[in-house]
Design a protein around this motif. Structure first.
Motif, PDB file in Angstrom:
ATOM      1  N   GLU A  58      -6.440 -15.892 -21.401  1.00 15.68           N
ATOM      2  CA  GLU A  58      -5.917 -17.435 -21.037  1.00 15.68           C
ATOM      3  C   GLU A  58      -4.646 -17.425 -21.974  1.00 15.68           C
ATOM      4  N   PRO A  59      -3.267 -18.061 -21.651  1.00 15.92           N
ATOM      5  CA  PRO A  59      -2.382 -18.298 -22.509  1.00 15.92           C
ATOM      6  C   PRO A  59      -2.860 -19.035 -23.615  1.00 15.92           C
ATOM      7  N   ALA A  60      -2.212 -18.812 -24.603  1.00 13.52           N
ATOM      8  CA  ALA A  60      -2.823 -19.516 -25.947  1.00 13.52           C
ATOM      9  C   ALA A  60      -1.545 -19.937 -26.994  1.00 13.52           C
ATOM     10  N   ALA A  61      -1.732 -20.873 -27.718  1.00 12.99           N
ATOM     11  CA  ALA A  61      -0.705 -21.270 -28.717  1.00 12.99           C
ATOM     12  C   ALA A  61      -1.501 -20.911 -30.128  1.00 12.99           C
ATOM     13  N   ILE A  62      -1.266 -19.568 -30.782  1.00  9.98           N
ATOM     14  CA  ILE A  62      -1.715 -19.218 -31.975  1.00  9.98           C
ATOM     15  C   ILE A  62      -0.648 -19.252 -32.918  1.00  9.98           C
ATOM     16  N   GLU A  63      -0.602 -20.278 -33.844  1.00 12.62           N
ATOM     17  CA  GLU A  63       0.845 -20.220 -34.558  1.00 12.62           C
ATOM     18  C   GLU A  63       1.006 -19.066 -35.613  1.00 12.62           C
ATOM     19  N   PRO A  64      -0.269 -18.676 -36.060  1.00 10.18           N
ATOM     20  CA  PRO A  64       0.073 -17.280 -37.184  1.00 10.18           C
ATOM     21  C   PRO A  64       0.679 -16.069 -36.524  1.00 10.18           C
ATOM     22  N   VAL A  65       0.295 -16.054 -35.117  1.00 11.73           N
ATOM     23  CA  VAL A  65       0.837 -14.977 -34.415  1.00 11.73           C
ATOM     24  C   VAL A  65       2.177 -15.071 -33.869  1.00 11.73           C
ATOM     25  N   ALA A  66       2.540 -16.417 -33.582  1.00  8.31           N
ATOM     26  CA  ALA A  66       3.820 -16.744 -33.162  1.00  8.31           C
ATOM     27  C   ALA A  66       4.802 -16.566 -34.398  1.00  8.31           C
ATOM     28  N   THR A  67       4.460 -16.577 -35.828  1.00  9.08           N
ATOM     29  CA  THR A  67       4.966 -16.722 -36.856  1.00  9.08           C
ATOM     30  C   THR A  67       5.383 -15.123 -36.992  1.00  9.08           C
ATOM     31  N   LEU A  69       5.316 -12.607 -34.908  1.00  5.50           N
ATOM     32  CA  LEU A  69       6.341 -12.176 -34.197  1.00  5.50           C
ATOM     33  C   LEU A  69       7.777 -12.515 -34.307  1.00  5.50           C
ATOM     34  N   GLU A  70       7.919 -13.674 -35.058  1.00  3.78           N
ATOM     35  CA  GLU A  70       9.289 -14.403 -35.359  1.00  3.78           C
ATOM     36  C   GLU A  70       9.642 -13.435 -36.596  1.00  3.78           C
ATOM     37  N   THR A  71       8.919 -13.265 -37.575  1.00  3.41           N
ATOM     38  CA  THR A  71       9.159 -12.681 -38.760  1.00  3.41           C
ATOM     39  C   THR A  71       9.477 -11.167 -38.362  1.00  3.41           C
ATOM     40  N   LEU A  72       8.809 -10.509 -37.538  1.00  2.00           N
ATOM     41  CA  LEU A  72       9.251  -9.022 -37.153  1.00  2.00           C
ATOM     42  C   LEU A  72      10.330  -8.848 -35.859  1.00  2.00           C
ATOM     43  N   GLU A  73      10.872 -10.024 -35.669  1.00  2.74           N
ATOM     44  CA  GLU A  73      12.079 -10.296 -34.487  1.00  2.74           C
ATOM     45  C   GLU A  73      11.445  -9.542 -33.508  1.00  2.74           C
ATOM     46  N   ALA A  74      10.462  -9.595 -32.867  1.00  2.84           N
ATOM     47  CA  ALA A  74       9.834  -8.919 -31.740  1.00  2.84           C
ATOM     48  C   ALA A  74       9.402  -9.886 -30.949  1.00  2.84           C
ATOM     49  N   PRO A  75       9.901 -10.012 -29.620  1.00  2.00           N
ATOM     50  CA  PRO A  75       9.489 -11.006 -28.494  1.00  2.00           C
ATOM     51  C   PRO A  75       8.624 -10.171 -27.639  1.00  2.00           C
ATOM     52  N   ALA A  76       7.376  -9.781 -28.261  1.00  3.32           N
ATOM     53  CA  ALA A  76       6.379  -9.094 -27.608  1.00  3.32           C
ATOM     54  C   ALA A  76       5.271  -9.823 -26.699  1.00  3.32           C
ATOM     55  N   ARG A  77       4.501  -9.188 -26.072  1.00  3.81           N
ATOM     56  CA  ARG A  77       3.563  -9.956 -25.357  1.00  3.81           C
ATOM     57  C   ARG A  77       2.371  -9.630 -26.270  1.00  3.81           C
ATOM     58  N   VAL A  78       1.348 -10.556 -26.742  1.00  2.00           N
ATOM     59  CA  VAL A  78       0.272 -10.269 -27.431  1.00  2.00           C
ATOM     60  C   VAL A  78      -1.089 -10.615 -26.565  1.00  2.00           C
ATOM     61  N   GLU A  79      -1.815  -9.708 -26.308  1.00  2.13           N
ATOM     62  CA  GLU A  79      -3.231  -9.994 -25.626  1.00  2.13           C
ATOM     63  C   GLU A  79      -4.256  -9.920 -26.557  1.00  2.13           C
ATOM     64  N   ALA A  80      -4.743 -10.947 -26.908  1.00  3.04           N
ATOM     65  CA  ALA A  80      -6.205 -10.736 -27.929  1.00  3.04           C
ATOM     66  C   ALA A  80      -7.341 -10.993 -27.300  1.00  3.04           C
ATOM     67  N   GLU A  81      -8.264 -10.063 -27.502  1.00  6.36           N
ATOM     68  CA  GLU A  81      -9.724 -10.240 -26.990  1.00  6.36           C
ATOM     69  C   GLU A  81     -10.802 -10.581 -28.345  1.00  6.36           C
ATOM     70  N   THR A  82     -11.495 -11.459 -28.149  1.00  7.45           N
ATOM     71  CA  THR A  82     -12.346 -11.605 -29.475  1.00  7.45           C
ATOM     72  C   THR A  82     -13.873 -11.589 -29.062  1.00  7.45           C
ATOM     73  N   SER A  83     -14.576 -10.877 -29.819  1.00  7.82           N
ATOM     74  CA  SER A  83     -16.065 -10.844 -29.579  1.00  7.82           C
ATOM     75  C   SER A  83     -16.785 -11.739 -30.422  1.00  7.82           C
ATOM     76  N   VAL A  84     -16.095 -12.746 -31.289  1.00  8.17           N
ATOM     77  CA  VAL A  84     -16.639 -13.767 -32.128  1.00  8.17           C
ATOM     78  C   VAL A  84     -16.353 -15.103 -31.624  1.00  8.17           C
ATOM     79  N   PRO A  85     -16.944 -16.216 -31.848  1.00  9.02           N
ATOM     80  CA  PRO A  85     -16.586 -17.396 -31.412  1.00  9.02           C
ATOM     81  C   PRO A  85     -15.203 -18.146 -32.255  1.00  9.02           C
ATOM     82  N   ILE A  86     -14.384 -18.791 -31.486  1.00  7.53           N
ATOM     83  CA  ILE A  86     -13.238 -19.131 -31.834  1.00  7.53           C
ATOM     84  C   ILE A  86     -13.422 -20.809 -32.773  1.00  7.53           C
ATOM     85  N   GLY A  87     -12.816 -20.705 -33.684  1.00  7.77           N
ATOM     86  CA  GLY A  87     -12.905 -22.071 -34.493  1.00  7.77           C
ATOM     87  C   GLY A  87     -14.360 -22.203 -35.216  1.00  7.77           C
ATOM     88  N   ALA A  88     -15.063 -21.215 -35.471  1.00  6.60           N
ATOM     89  CA  ALA A  88     -16.564 -21.113 -35.951  1.00  6.60           C
ATOM     90  C   ALA A  88     -16.704 -20.614 -37.017  1.00  6.60           C
TER      91      ALA A  88
END
Length: 275
Positions: A58-67, A69-88
């Motif tokens: 699902e599209p997500a706003a993950i601020e550290p990931v956006a930062t 990409l900006e720092t590395l000057e890379a307009p990339a597509r990032v797909e993250a899959e997690t096997s642990v709960p989010i925000g927990a």
């Protein structure tokens, strides 16, 4: 430029910590100790015309990931899959940031070192208010002890030389940002005391004792977690609270023995890595 790259970053459960803010996010961070896990976050980066972040499909706003990409000057597509709960309390934001840094560096041939990439991800996580010590722990692997705060070049890490089966049950989310940007004086005092106990005796038993004591003295225990810790203790097991999440974790078969149906993994023997 490569077509894609994938990195795995272990999940991280913090047992206790003290907060150490600084105007420079590479110097800010935490002291404490935790477990890195074989459950974690897998991040795949592909070139794109503009940045895109996807979490578990699902599209997500993950601020550290956006930062990152900006720092590395890379307009990339990032797909993250997690096997642990989010925000927990598993360091998902830090893991996503670190995985993004490692994979983006390879895809876009930025020629940065491991420590430089860890520093970028750590700074991004700190700036977003989503973590203080997850990234450096996830870069280390094992059972890291954070003796001094900050990114590589500023911090100092040690570790408990052990491996363990880990069980966990999450009862929901807690806001890391609300806690670490608020008054952390009581929390940090408890964290410093817990750290001194583990430095004096760097064992899993000492870590679990210090973690439970910290959760109680920092007044972070939720009702669900407190009950679960008591249930595990009643079957002679060791359990504590994941910082910062409404999550209980136990070593060995503590939660299973207490009648819960936990997720099961182990401590991760190494840090974040490209696949």
């Amino acid at each position: 430029m490569r077509e894609e790259a994938t990195a795995f970053v272990p999940g991280h459960i913090t047992g206790f910590f003290s907060a150490h803010p600084d105007d420079d996010p590479t110097k800010a961070g935490s002291r404490g100790a935790g477990l890195t896990l074989t459950d974690g976050v897998e991040v795949t980066v592909t070139p794109a015309d503009e940045p895109q972040i996807v979490l578990d499909g699902e599209p997500a706003a993950i601020e550290p990931v956006a930062t990152v990409l900006e720092t590395l000057e890379a307009p990339a597509r990032v797909e993250a899959e997690t096997s642990v709960p989010i925000g927990a309390g598993f360091g998902v934001s830090g893991a996503a940031a670190l995985g993004t840094a490692l994979a983006t560096n390879l895809v876009y041939d930025r020629k940065l070192s491991y420590n430089e990439l860890v520093t970028i991800a750590h700074g991004a996580d700190v700036q977003a208010g989503t973590g203080l010590g997850d990234v450096v722990a996830q870069a280390s692997g094992g059972i890291p002890i954070r003796l001094e705060p900050g990114a590589p070049g500023h911090n100092l890490l040690d570790g408990i030389p052990a491996r363990a089966r880990v069980e966990y049950v999450s009862f929901g989310q807690l806001s890391t940002a609300e806690i670490i940007t608020g008054d952390t004086a009581q929390l940090s005092a408890a964290g410093k005391e817990a750290l001194s106990l583990v430095v004096k005796e760097p064992t899993l038993l000492s870590f679990m004792y210090a973690s439970r004591r910290f959760a109680r003295e920092a007044e972070l225990l939720t009702e669900d977690v407190q009950h679960a810790i008591q249930d595990v203790a009643s079957v002679d097991g060791q359990a504590s609270m994941a910082m910062l999440g409404n999550t209980v974790f136990a070593l060995g078969t503590g939660l299973s023995d207490a009648g819960y149906e936990p997720s099961i993994c182990a401590t991760h023997p190494a840090g974040a890595m490209l696949k």
